[in-house]
Design a protein around this motif. Structure first.
Motif, short mmCIF file in Angstrom:
data_model
loop_
_atom_site.label_atom_id
_atom_site.label_comp_id
_atom_site.label_asym_id
_atom_site.label_seq_id
_atom_site.Cartn_x
_atom_site.Cartn_y
_atom_site.Cartn_z
N ALA A 202 12.03 121.80 37.81
CA ALA A 202 10.30 121.25 38.13
C ALA A 202 9.34 122.11 37.39
O ALA A 202 8.44 121.37 36.82
N GLU A 203 9.71 123.35 37.10
CA GLU A 203 8.59 124.10 36.36
C GLU A 203 8.72 123.81 34.98
O GLU A 203 7.61 123.55 34.34
N ALA A 205 9.55 121.04 33.53
CA ALA A 205 8.96 119.55 33.33
C ALA A 205 7.44 119.88 33.49
O ALA A 205 6.95 118.84 32.85
N ASN A 206 6.92 120.87 33.92
CA ASN A 206 5.32 120.92 33.95
C ASN A 206 5.12 122.24 32.83
O ASN A 206 3.95 122.66 32.90
N ASP A 243 15.09 114.06 41.04
CA ASP A 243 13.71 114.72 40.97
C ASP A 243 12.86 114.56 39.89
O ASP A 243 11.74 114.23 40.01
N LEU A 244 13.40 114.29 38.57
CA LEU A 244 12.67 114.16 37.61
C LEU A 244 12.18 112.47 37.72
O LEU A 244 11.00 112.19 36.66
N HIS A 246 10.30 111.52 39.88
CA HIS A 246 9.22 111.67 40.34
C HIS A 246 8.28 112.95 39.85
O HIS A 246 7.09 113.05 40.58
N VAL A 247 8.51 113.44 38.78
CA VAL A 247 7.48 114.38 38.17
C VAL A 247 6.47 113.74 37.40
O VAL A 247 6.74 112.70 36.58
#
Length: 247
Positions: A202-203, A205-206, A243-244, A246-247
């Protein structure tokens, strides 16, 4: 951000990885080209799986080292590295033609990947192989390399040779404060906790990552490497794919 996974590494009677189970959840398949692992039959089967699931196909060339799984550096001249990589890409491309697939990128394997990032002459030799092959293709191959804090040197060399780079992060590897991966010999270098792995992806991806000592670093990543060699890892990949979305 896309998920990539090393695949097609079985050969003969030796089975490695659960390619058919993980393929539906990844975006990019790095397919072994017969030197560090695989053989024509397993390469063809993996290509077919990728085509059926609409997964991008990447060549995963390595040193000619099946007994060491391509994890040992083997001295080569720059010209030999260029031919070594071109040979393996060509093998995968030929098999792709039988299945309606197409190689779209190159990700060196194991010691060749590490040597590419550590030795400019090897990086340039691999760039040369990709660049020269692109002169005869309708769509250009890209080259996947390790994302670092400062990619300027690699970007400039690639631009000079007309090769587009893909920057790779790792879902389950700890990062040091210099932006590089923590060596596997160090305690805590590999994450096994699914929550920590999901947090890191998640990190990434950001555009950032938390290092092993708690610092936050900016890091541009196009794709994250995941593994699918057991039921636990497949479950994590399935969750990461969700998860990705919804990123």
């Amino acid at each position: 951000m896309k998920l990539n996974c090393d695949m097609g590494e079985s050969y003969g009677s030796w089975t490695m990885g659960k390619d058919s189970d993980v393929m539906p959840y990844v975006d990019m398949a790095n397919i072994a080209c017969g030197f560090h692992a695989s053989d024509p039959d397993h390469m063809a089967k993996t290509i077919q799986l990728a085509v059926e699931d609409n997964v991008e196909i990447g060549a995963h060339p390595g040193y000619d080292d099946k007994s060491g799984f391509g994890r040992r550096s083997i001295p080569h001249s720059a010209e030999a590295i260029t031919r070594l990589v071109a040979y393996q890409i060509g093998a995968l491309e030929a098999l792709c033609q039988l299945s309606g697939g197409e190689v779209s990128y190159v990700k060196p394997h194991g010691a060749l990947y590490n040597d590419m990032m550590a030795q400019p002459r090897i990086f340039e030799a691999i760039l040369s192989a990709v660049s020269d092959l692109n002169q005869h293709r309708s769509s250009a191959l890209k080259l996947m390399i390790l994302a670092q804090r400062d990619n300027q040197h690699y970007t400039e060399l690639a631009a000079q040779m007309g090769v587009e780079l893909l920057f790779e992060g790792f879902a389950d590897r700890a990062y040091s404060s210099n932006g590089l991966l923590v060596p596997r010999t160090q305690v805590g270098s590999v994450y096994h906790d699914s929550h920590r792995i999901r947090q890191q992806v998640a990190e990434l991806a950001n555009g950032k990552v938390t290092t092993i000592d708690g610092q936050t670093l900016a890091l541009h990543v196009d794709t994250v490497c995941v593994h699918g060699d057991n039921e636990e890892s497949i479950a994590i990949v399935r969750q990461l794919a969700e998860d990705l979305r919804h990123v």
